[in-house]
Motif scaffolding. Structure first.
Motif, PDB file in Angstrom:
ATOM      1  N   LYS A 214       0.864  -1.182   0.000  1.00 53.07           N
ATOM      2  CA  LYS A 214       0.000   0.000   0.000  1.00 53.07           C
ATOM      3  C   LYS A 214       0.905   1.237   0.000  1.00 53.07           C
ATOM      4  CE  LYS A 214      -4.041  -2.306   1.719  1.00 53.07           C
ATOM      5  NZ  LYS A 214      -3.684  -3.438   2.590  1.00 53.07           N
ATOM      6  N   ARG A 215       0.827   2.051   1.072  1.00 49.38           N
ATOM      7  CA  ARG A 215       1.679   3.259   1.053  1.00 49.38           C
ATOM      8  C   ARG A 215       2.961   3.091   1.873  1.00 49.38           C
ATOM      9  NH1 ARG A 215       0.078   8.264  -0.680  1.00 49.38           N
ATOM     10  NH2 ARG A 215       1.259   9.233   1.014  1.00 49.38           N
ATOM     11  N   ARG A 216       3.198   1.895   2.365  1.00 44.56           N
ATOM     12  CA  ARG A 216       4.411   1.680   3.155  1.00 44.56           C
ATOM     13  C   ARG A 216       5.590   1.344   2.242  1.00 44.56           C
ATOM     14  NH1 ARG A 216       6.417   0.112   8.288  1.00 44.56           N
ATOM     15  NH2 ARG A 216       4.416   0.486   9.261  1.00 44.56           N
ATOM     16  N   GLY A 217       6.640   2.120   2.322  1.00 44.05           N
ATOM     17  CA  GLY A 217       7.852   1.813   1.559  1.00 44.05           C
ATOM     18  C   GLY A 217       8.632   0.722   2.266  1.00 44.05           C
ATOM     19  N   ILE A 218       9.182  -0.205   1.485  1.00 39.90           N
ATOM     20  CA  ILE A 218       9.816  -1.385   2.091  1.00 39.90           C
ATOM     21  C   ILE A 218      11.150  -1.683   1.413  1.00 39.90           C
ATOM     22  CG2 ILE A 218       9.575  -3.908   2.412  1.00 39.90           C
ATOM     23  CD1 ILE A 218       6.554  -3.528   2.430  1.00 39.90           C
ATOM     24  N   ALA A 219      12.138  -2.075   2.220  1.00 36.77           N
ATOM     25  CA  ALA A 219      13.363  -2.674   1.670  1.00 36.77           C
ATOM     26  C   ALA A 219      13.379  -4.130   2.125  1.00 36.77           C
ATOM     27  CB  ALA A 219      14.597  -1.931   2.159  1.00 36.77           C
ATOM     28  N   HIS A 220      12.949  -5.033   1.238  1.00 38.71           N
ATOM     29  CA  HIS A 220      12.958  -6.457   1.576  1.00 38.71           C
ATOM     30  C   HIS A 220      14.391  -6.947   1.642  1.00 38.71           C
ATOM     31  CE1 HIS A 220       8.717  -7.181   1.398  1.00 38.71           C
ATOM     32  NE2 HIS A 220       8.609  -6.708   0.166  1.00 38.71           N
ATOM     33  N   LEU A 221      14.620  -7.869   2.570  1.00 40.99           N
ATOM     34  CA  LEU A 221      15.949  -8.469   2.728  1.00 40.99           C
ATOM     35  C   LEU A 221      15.883  -9.917   2.256  1.00 40.99           C
ATOM     36  CD1 LEU A 221      18.869  -8.415   3.936  1.00 40.99           C
ATOM     37  CD2 LEU A 221      17.839  -9.125   6.096  1.00 40.99           C
ATOM     38  N   TYR A 222      16.814 -10.281   1.392  1.00 42.11           N
ATOM     39  CA  TYR A 222      16.939 -11.676   0.939  1.00 42.11           C
ATOM     40  C   TYR A 222      18.290 -12.205   1.358  1.00 42.11           C
ATOM     41  CZ  TYR A 222      12.566 -11.493  -1.491  1.00 42.11           C
ATOM     42  OH  TYR A 222      11.223 -11.407  -1.742  1.00 42.11           O
ATOM     43  N   LYS A 223      18.323 -13.516   1.675  1.00 43.23           N
ATOM     44  CA  LYS A 223      19.569 -14.124   2.173  1.00 43.23           C
ATOM     45  C   LYS A 223      19.887 -15.390   1.386  1.00 43.23           C
ATOM     46  CE  LYS A 223      19.884 -14.024   6.783  1.00 43.23           C
ATOM     47  NZ  LYS A 223      19.479 -14.078   8.212  1.00 43.23           N
ATOM     48  N   SER A 224      21.178 -15.651   1.278  1.00 44.57           N
ATOM     49  CA  SER A 224      21.589 -16.834   0.527  1.00 44.57           C
ATOM     50  C   SER A 224      22.929 -17.336   1.055  1.00 44.57           C
ATOM     51  CB  SER A 224      21.721 -16.476  -0.954  1.00 44.57           C
ATOM     52  OG  SER A 224      22.292 -17.552  -1.658  1.00 44.57           O
ATOM     53  N   LYS A 225      23.094 -18.643   1.040  1.00 45.28           N
ATOM     54  CA  LYS A 225      24.382 -19.221   1.427  1.00 45.28           C
ATOM     55  C   LYS A 225      25.292 -19.338   0.206  1.00 45.28           C
ATOM     56  CE  LYS A 225      24.873 -20.537   5.799  1.00 45.28           C
ATOM     57  NZ  LYS A 225      26.057 -20.194   6.573  1.00 45.28           N
ATOM     58  N   ASP A 226      24.692 -19.462  -0.988  1.00 47.14           N
ATOM     59  CA  ASP A 226      25.503 -19.774  -2.173  1.00 47.14           C
ATOM     60  C   ASP A 226      25.317 -18.770  -3.315  1.00 47.14           C
ATOM     61  OD1 ASP A 226      22.982 -20.283  -2.972  1.00 47.14           O
ATOM     62  OD2 ASP A 226      23.276 -22.411  -3.411  1.00 47.14           O
ATOM     63  N   PHE A 227      24.618 -17.688  -3.076  1.00 44.34           N
ATOM     64  CA  PHE A 227      24.342 -16.626  -4.054  1.00 44.34           C
ATOM     65  C   PHE A 227      23.320 -17.079  -5.117  1.00 44.34           C
ATOM     66  CE2 PHE A 227      24.862 -12.747  -6.340  1.00 44.34           C
ATOM     67  CZ  PHE A 227      25.542 -11.884  -5.494  1.00 44.34           C
ATOM     68  N   MET A 228      22.966 -18.310  -5.131  1.00 43.12           N
ATOM     69  CA  MET A 228      22.061 -18.826  -6.162  1.00 43.12           C
ATOM     70  C   MET A 228      20.662 -19.092  -5.596  1.00 43.12           C
ATOM     71  SD  MET A 228      23.673 -19.054  -9.039  1.00 43.12           S
ATOM     72  CE  MET A 228      24.659 -17.599  -8.752  1.00 43.12           C
ATOM     73  N   ASN A 229      20.597 -19.524  -4.341  1.00 44.24           N
ATOM     74  CA  ASN A 229      19.306 -19.833  -3.704  1.00 44.24           C
ATOM     75  C   ASN A 229      19.061 -18.798  -2.616  1.00 44.24           C
ATOM     76  OD1 ASN A 229      18.653 -22.545  -4.967  1.00 44.24           O
ATOM     77  ND2 ASN A 229      20.757 -22.810  -4.261  1.00 44.24           N
ATOM     78  N   TRP A 230      18.015 -18.016  -2.803  1.00 45.99           N
ATOM     79  CA  TRP A 230      17.758 -16.897  -1.890  1.00 45.99           C
ATOM     80  C   TRP A 230      16.437 -17.111  -1.151  1.00 45.99           C
ATOM     81  CZ3 TRP A 230      21.142 -12.703  -1.354  1.00 45.99           C
ATOM     82  CH2 TRP A 230      22.212 -12.682  -2.264  1.00 45.99           C
ATOM     83  N   VAL A 231      16.429 -16.741   0.119  1.00 46.16           N
ATOM     84  CA  VAL A 231      15.176 -16.807   0.882  1.00 46.16           C
ATOM     85  C   VAL A 231      14.899 -15.422   1.468  1.00 46.16           C
ATOM     86  CG1 VAL A 231      15.224 -19.259   1.508  1.00 46.16           C
ATOM     87  CG2 VAL A 231      16.449 -17.601   2.936  1.00 46.16           C
ATOM     88  N   LYS A 232      13.616 -15.123   1.560  1.00 47.19           N
ATOM     89  CA  LYS A 232      13.247 -13.830   2.127  1.00 47.19           C
ATOM     90  C   LYS A 232      13.404 -13.895   3.650  1.00 47.19           C
ATOM     91  CE  LYS A 232       8.976 -12.006   1.563  1.00 47.19           C
ATOM     92  NZ  LYS A 232       8.409 -11.477   2.816  1.00 47.19           N
ATOM     93  N   ALA A 233      14.045 -12.887   4.227  1.00 45.33           N
ATOM     94  CA  ALA A 233      14.177 -12.838   5.689  1.00 45.33           C
ATOM     95  C   ALA A 233      12.790 -12.659   6.303  1.00 45.33           C
ATOM     96  CB  ALA A 233      15.098 -11.686   6.077  1.00 45.33           C
ATOM     97  N   LYS A 234      12.696 -12.935   7.602  1.00 45.89           N
ATOM     98  CA  LYS A 234      11.370 -12.900   8.264  1.00 45.89           C
ATOM     99  C   LYS A 234      10.706 -11.527   8.147  1.00 45.89           C
ATOM    100  CE  LYS A 234      12.113 -16.366  11.815  1.00 45.89           C
ATOM    101  NZ  LYS A 234      13.295 -16.206  12.690  1.00 45.89           N
ATOM    102  N   HIS A 235      11.516 -10.511   8.082  1.00 46.08           N
ATOM    103  CA  HIS A 235      10.948  -9.158   8.016  1.00 46.08           C
ATOM    104  C   HIS A 235      11.871  -8.295   7.152  1.00 46.08           C
ATOM    105  CE1 HIS A 235      14.163  -8.362  10.806  1.00 46.08           C
ATOM    106  NE2 HIS A 235      13.705  -9.336  11.566  1.00 46.08           N
ATOM    107  N   PRO A 236      11.343  -7.180   6.631  1.00 48.53           N
ATOM    108  CA  PRO A 236      12.211  -6.289   5.847  1.00 48.53           C
ATOM    109  C   PRO A 236      13.339  -5.757   6.720  1.00 48.53           C
ATOM    110  CG  PRO A 236       9.902  -5.633   5.668  1.00 48.53           C
ATOM    111  CD  PRO A 236       9.972  -6.688   6.742  1.00 48.53           C
ATOM    112  N   ILE A 237      14.427  -5.343   6.100  1.00 47.32           N
ATOM    113  CA  ILE A 237      15.497  -4.748   6.896  1.00 47.32           C
ATOM    114  C   ILE A 237      15.027  -3.417   7.476  1.00 47.32           C
ATOM    115  CG2 ILE A 237      16.715  -3.433   5.085  1.00 47.32           C
ATOM    116  CD1 ILE A 237      19.318  -4.628   6.340  1.00 47.32           C
ATOM    117  N   HIS A 238      14.140  -2.768   6.734  1.00 44.44           N
ATOM    118  CA  HIS A 238      13.533  -1.523   7.213  1.00 44.44           C
ATOM    119  C   HIS A 238      12.332  -1.190   6.331  1.00 44.44           C
ATOM    120  CE1 HIS A 238      13.275   2.050   9.543  1.00 44.44           C
ATOM    121  NE2 HIS A 238      13.420   2.854   8.506  1.00 44.44           N
TER     122      HIS A 238
END
Ligand code: DQQ
Length: 582
Positions: A214-238
């Motif tokens: 909606k009107r909330r700006g978000i910076a989603h955080l993604y994490k990966s051990k091998d740079f190829m497989n990424w998972v979304k962190a539980k919450h945005p970094i901010h």
């Protein structure tokens, strides 16, 4: 072999397999998204004759057509790379590809063929902005946003086809793209502009992707051990309510003191972090400074800073989609930003080009810790010639002192003003929170107490046209407040242009210092100004009709009842770079 070296050798061989099997198909297709307006009648109108009057001489531009965001700036094996969003077919946004240029000095640029163009299901409707990451084994990877046939925004990667090509001319999109697709919790058409990734001491790679809910700006955080497989962190970094879509997030560390830069991923007690976002709703950027806590995957801005549209800006003018990189050659962090045109769509079509990149700026934390400082990279000084000096000159109310002997349409000017007394400063109304609301009503022509004083750039001899860049000092209850303006309202006699009066406050103790400095890089249709050593920066795009080429003039002026002194003014005419994408 250590786990880390095993990982990189696996990654290298995975990449190598992809490089071997993928062919690079070079067809450009439109990149279209709801908030990215297209002009079907204009977007593929290639031109041969380009109007030169307002073209810049030493700013980054291709020979013709539209450019927007700087993408994936990096320094790699002795070469600076700049990619950018580019329409190869016309002077308005559309048909977007990743154009690519290289340089060894950030000033002269060699154009290469576009590095990334829509060609695959995961980017067939657009290759949008992104960043570069140089892996610990010295392989560069580009992360970028691709739009699929449904215009879903996906995070993809590309790698150099030949790592020993010094220009890294060919890029390959491996078949395991996309790396990240939006899941059901993410807005699939507001999910773009991956940052440079960084490796945490816990062995996880992390990257941010701009978004909104909606009107909330978000910076989603993604994490990966091998740079190829990424998972979304539980919450945005901010994230932040009421800021709208966060485009082009940039997240980087700065040392608590000193002017050096740091590579991404560096943390520690003497390190602060900066999160900059570009607000699609307002087309301005803002940043906060704060602490990054990798163990909880959060960035927390200092609560003394405004975290919202009224926050600090890297530039209070025409400056958007900026992106920084760490330059290991000189230990600097360098920021590029896009300065869009302020003329009409039809003007852009008529002139055959639109958009420039501002001069890259070194970025560091001000010793106060309360803001960043930005300053043109010193390499631009190589273009200076024919210095002109003015010293110890009083400028009284209503006076305009011409700076002669400089090519005023294409110059670099630095001036330091001393202010003998602040007694005549006008009262500051605490309700004035938005600097920009003040500059139009309190323009250069409106007489003040201490100021307006500054430079009249790109001025016609009769002063009918000019872009004043100036300061005005006010007295608040317990301190003085300094306003800086770059006012395009009289910049051109041409009707129908966007002529904003841009402004920011300057955080200086003017009472103690009794002086303030200003630098302006003036280049035909752009004035980039740096107040108080880069504490407040403002870029204006302007289109004079009389103050053109040899008819342009530069003046120092004062329209305050208190006289100010030019302690020292140095101005240089500026050469063209030998190569600017030609
Ligand atoms: N421009 C790109 C997007 C980005 C926007 C498309 C910012 O990736 O969000 O050209 O100007």
């Amino acid at each position: 072999m250590s786990t880390a070296s095993k990982f990189y050798s696996v990654l290298t061989s995975t990449l190598f397999c992809y490089l071997a099997v993928i062919t690079f198909i070079g067809t450009a297709i439109n990149g279209v998204e709801a908030s990215h307006r297209i002009y079907p009648q204009f977007q593929s109108l290639s031109v041969d004759i380009v109007d030169q009057i307002h073209r810049t001489a030493y700013h980054f531009q291709p020979p013709k057509h539209w450019i927007n965001d700087p993408n994936a700036p990096m320094y790699y094996n002795g070469v600076y790379h700049l990619f950018y969003q580019y329409n190869p077919k016309g002077a308005v946004w559309g048909n977007i590809v990743w154009a690519h240029s290289v340089s060894t000095d950030l000033i002269n640029w060699i154009p290469l063929k576009p590095a990334i163009v829509p060609s695959e299901p995961f980017d067939i409707k657009g290759c949008w902005s992104g960043s570069a990451t140089v892996l610990p084994n010295n392989i560069p990877i580009i992360l970028y946003t691709g739009l699929d046939s449904n215009e879903t925004q996906l995070q993809n990667y590309a790698v150099p086809a030949n790592i020993s090509d010094p220009h890294l001319e060919n890029w390959i999109k491996p078949a395991n793209n996309p790396l990240v697709a939006p899941d059901h919790t993410v807005n699939r058409t507001a999910f773009r502009d991956p940052t440079t990734a960084w490796l945490g001491s816990d062995g996880w790679w992390r990257m941010l992707v701009g978004s909104k809910n909606k009107r909330r700006g978000i910076a989603h955080l993604y994490k990966s051990k091998d740079f190829m497989n990424w998972v979304k962190a539980k919450h945005p970094i901010h994230s932040r309510p009421d800021t709208g879509m966060w485009e082009c997030p940039d997240f980087f560390p700065v040392p608590k003191s000193g002017e050096n830069g740091l590579d991404v991923g560096i943390t520690g007690r003497d390190v602060r972090h900066v999160l900059k976002v570009s607000l699609d709703l307002t087309r301005y950027e803002y940043y906060t400074i704060g602490r990054y806590y990798p163990e909880i995957d959060r960035y927390i801005p200092y609560d003394t800073l405004v975290d919202g549209w009224a926050g600090l800006r890297p530039d209070y003018g025409n400056f958007y989609a900026s992106k920084s990189f760490f330059d290991p050659k000189t230990n600097r962090r360098i920021l590029w930003g896009w300065a869009n045109e302020s003329d009409s769509r039809q003007d852009d079509v008529d002139k055959g080009w639109a958009g420039i990149q501002t001069i890259p700026r070194k970025v560091w934390l001000d010793p106060s810790g309360k803001q960043l400082r930005l300053w043109p990279v010193e390499e631009v000084e190589k273009l200076r010639k024919d210095p002109v000096l003015m010293e110890n000159t009083a400028v009284e109310l209503g006076q305009h002192v011409e700076v002669t002997g400089v090519t005023a349409a294409q110059c670099d000017v630095e001036v330091s003003f001393t202010i003998p007394s602040l007694e005549k400063a006008e009262p500051f109304d605490p309700e004035w929170v938005n600097a920009q609301d003040l500059c139009a009503p309190m323009g250069a022509k409106k007489q003040g107490g201490v100021g307006p004083f500054g430079l009249l750039t790109l001025a016609s001899e009769d002063l009918e046209e000019a872009t004043p860049v100036f300061f005005r000092v006010f007295k608040a209850d317990t301190k003085y407040v300094v306003l800086m303006c770059s006012d395009a309202s009289s910049s051109s006699l041409k009707e129908g242009l966007y002529k904003p009066s841009f402004a920011g406050f300057v955080n200086v103790d003017i009472e103690a210092e009794k002086r303030i400095s200003l630098r302006s890089l003036i280049d035909h249709s752009v004035v980039e100004s740096f107040g108080a050593g880069g504490k407040t920066c403002i870029t204006s795009r302007v289109y004079p009709t009389k103050a053109v080429d040899g008819e342009a003039h530069l003046f120092v002026f004062n329209n305050g009842t208190e006289a100010v002194h030019v302690e020292k003014l140095s101005a240089w005419s500026m050469n063209r770079p030998l190569r600017m994408n030609n």
